[in-house]
Design an enzyme around this catalytic site. Structure first.
Site, mmCIF file in Angstrom:
data_model
loop_
_atom_site.group_PDB
_atom_site.id
_atom_site.type_symbol
_atom_site.label_atom_id
_atom_site.label_comp_id
_atom_site.label_asym_id
_atom_site.label_seq_id
_atom_site.Cartn_x
_atom_site.Cartn_y
_atom_site.Cartn_z
ATOM 1 C CG ASP A 293 -4.305 0.305 0.789
ATOM 2 O OD1 ASP A 293 -4.131 0.974 -0.249
ATOM 3 O OD2 ASP A 293 -4.081 0.756 1.931
ATOM 4 N NE ARG B 292 4.924 10.377 -3.072
ATOM 5 C CZ ARG B 292 4.312 10.191 -4.223
ATOM 6 N NH1 ARG B 292 5.016 9.917 -5.305
ATOM 7 N NH2 ARG B 292 3.016 10.260 -4.324
ATOM 8 C CB SER C 131 -0.929 -0.015 1.204
ATOM 9 O OG SER C 131 -1.649 -1.211 1.186
HETATM 10 C C1 BGC Z 1 -0.232 5.263 0.112
HETATM 11 C C2 BGC Z 1 -1.269 4.566 -0.749
HETATM 12 C C3 BGC Z 1 -2.253 3.836 0.125
HETATM 13 C C4 BGC Z 1 -2.817 4.753 1.196
HETATM 14 C C5 BGC Z 1 -3.753 4.036 2.132
HETATM 15 C C6 BGC Z 1 -0.897 6.109 1.167
HETATM 16 O O1 BGC Z 1 0.073 6.658 2.016
HETATM 17 O O2 BGC Z 1 0.609 6.068 -0.681
HETATM 18 O O3 BGC Z 1 -0.651 3.666 -1.641
HETATM 19 O O4 BGC Z 1 -3.292 3.352 -0.683
HETATM 20 O O5 BGC Z 1 -1.774 5.323 1.950
HETATM 21 O O6 BGC Z 1 -3.142 2.969 2.775
#
Ligand code: BGC
Length: 511
Positions: free
Chosen positions: A211, A173, A158
């Site tokens: 996610d 990142r 995620s």
């Molecule tokens: C991430 C996402 C993720 C979201 C929720 C963000 O900080 O960059 O990829 O879907 O958090 O978990």
């Protein structure tokens, strides 16, 4: 204005009567800083739409809008046995999911492992080694002594990853406080697979997913009105289904313009150039002191990781400025520790139903060694409400932007994450903001608005990183079988040693 359903009785009235004037003034200042009115919500939503479009174009923008190569919704008839791994912020979860032949059904077994704090800022080998060890333990425990075919795995990672292929992903990142050297800008799959290989773990990665994409697909498995998957948790983000013809940056691939592809928006990066969001001086400090300044501007104003920190920064500032004599003469050293308060602290303040805010008083004594006076308690409560409300209202701008962009007058939005599930009033505040942005007059049924009839309804999602990841793995295997290998790097490798390779149709996604 039409109310959002029957008016709830306020849990407590609050009292400004005995407040010193300077305190009243201060609360007003905070209200101005943190309130986002309807006009501003609408302006943010409009800007959001153009930024979503920009992200899809060849030139790109600050919202990444990553194509996920998850091509379309499930039918409900997907079948097979899959592993799912979720590398979240606090836990690592491993599941085995069986999708039986009955429509929309699933069985799941799972184990959770703690994600050691030191791993989040450690080195990449340790991270992948730990993840592979957990998978190995899971398989040994649940399949002791069995001779296994390789199990297909959906890996929920995620973080923003550009996905040229569904079975690979380059981390753009770290977000959410992770800071592991040597992973950014690199494909996360090869070192992960190498760690599995080293340990001889019988797993084949089929899909690397976000996610939000998992949430979208899992929720759509049981609800055909599902249009958007959202996470409002430690981080925040959304995914939705787009047609390939609208994804300018994929034009060179000559895909069927009507084919569907899930887009992981990574909307946390919205307004990184600070054009529209009403940032307060406290938001500026959060950004400046974060591991990645200048990034995730939207996320830093709304996600769970930052809500407690915003609250803490305001209180420390009020103590130091002296004009409201906040916590005068008290030792605030515990409050001075960065990131010492999480969103659950704020939740507890907002949940205090006592007229005299006795619970908040005790919470401050117990956790921070501070004894707040009554007017201070009133300010504390109002501040928590302001931060929590702003988070819900800004979050709604993202949802409204996707709906407006896609022309959805009605939609179900599947949401998950600690803020959505646990933060008091988040849902009703979000619905109120959607109503203001989208000018709802009445519910879907033409009657006065109430939960269950909102034209766009944000509702609890199905398990995205378990069932969603399994479904995406199933959908991927199924299209490989049908000869559609677009966006898959190594489809032969993906099948090798699995049941699917032996022609087991049940492992291919059934009908
Ligand atoms: C991430 C996402 C993720 C979201 C929720 C963000 O900080 O960059 O990829 O879907 O958090 O978990």
């Amino acid at each position: 204005m039409v109310g959002l359903g029957p008016k709830r009785k306020p849990s407590r009235k609050g009292s400004m009567a005995d407040m010193p004037g300077s305190m009243v003034e201060e609360i007003k200042r905070l209200e101005q800083l943190f309130t986002v009115d309807t006009k501003k919500l609408k302006a943010i939503t409009e800007h959001f739409i153009s930024e979503l479009d920009k992200g899809l174009s060849k030139e790109g923008g600050s919202i990444p809008m990553n194509p996920t190569w998850c091509m379309g919704f499930p039918t409900g008839y997907e079948t097979g046995t899959f592993l799912a791994l979720d590398m979240g912020g606090t836990n690592l979860r491993v599941c085995e999911i069986n999708l039986p032949e009955e429509k929309g059904e699933f069985d799941i077994i799972q184990s959770k492992y703690r994600m050691p704090e030191e791993l989040k800022t450690g080195n990449a080998d340790e991270l992948w080694g730990y993840v592979a060890d957990c998978l190995q333990q899971f398989i040994e425990y649940h399949h002791e002594g069995e001779k296994l075919d390789k199990l297909p795995l959906g890996f929920t990672f995620s973080y923003p990853a550009t996905q040229e292929y569904i079975d690979h992903g380059v981390l753009q990142r770290w977000t959410k406080g992770f800071d592991i050297d040597g992973v950014e800008g690199k494909d996360v799959v090869p070192p992960f697979e190498a760690a599995l290989e080293e340990r001889g773990v019988p797993i084949k990665l089929t899909a690397l997913i976000n996610d939000t994409t998992g949430t979208l697909i899992a929720s759509a498995y049981t609800d055909s009105e599902m249009k958007i998957g959202c996470i409002f948790g430690t981080g925040c983000n959304a995914a939705y289904m787009e047609t390939c013809g609208n994804v300018g940056k994929l034009a060179h691939m000559n895909l069927d313009p009507d084919a569907e592809i899930a887009i992981n928006c990574e909307w946390g990066a919205f307004d990184n150039e600070h054009k529209i969001l009403p940032r307060t001086p406290y938001d500026v400090i959060i950004d400046k002191d974060s591991p990645r300044p200048g990034q995730q501007a939207f996320e830093k104003m709304i996600a769970g990781l930052y809500l407690g920190e915003l609250f803490r920064l305001v209180l420390v500032d009020l103590h130091e400025q002296g004009h409201v004599k906040m916590f005068e003469g008290q030792d605030i050293s515990a409050l001075k520790k960065p990131y010492s308060l999480d969103a659950s602290f704020l939740s507890q303040v907002e949940e205090d139903a006592f007229e005299n805010l006795a619970q908040t008083h005790d919470l401050f004594e117990k956790e921070l060694n501070i004894t707040p006076k009554r007017p201070e308690l009133e300010l504390i409560r109002r501040l928590a409400e302001l931060i929590g409300t702003r988070s819900a209202r800004l979050s709604a701008c993202g949802v409204a932007a996707i709906c407006k962009k896609k022309g959805y007058k009605t939609a179900h939005v599947g949401a998950d994450g600690s803020v959505f599930n646990k933060y008091p009033h988040f849902k009703v505040r979000g619905a109120q903001a959607l109503k203001e942005i989208l000018d709802w007059e009445s519910g879907r049924d033409g009657k006065p608005l109430k939960e269950g009839t909102y034209p766009v309804e944000i509702m609890p999602a199905e398990d995205g990183s378990g069932v969603g990841a399994a479904l995406i793995a199933a959908l991927t295997l199924k299209r490989v079988q049908e000869g559609n290998t677009v966006g898959i790097k190594d489809w032969e490798g993906m099948l090798k040693g699995t049941k699917a390779a032996k022609g087991d149709n049940k492992q291919f996604g059934g009908k």
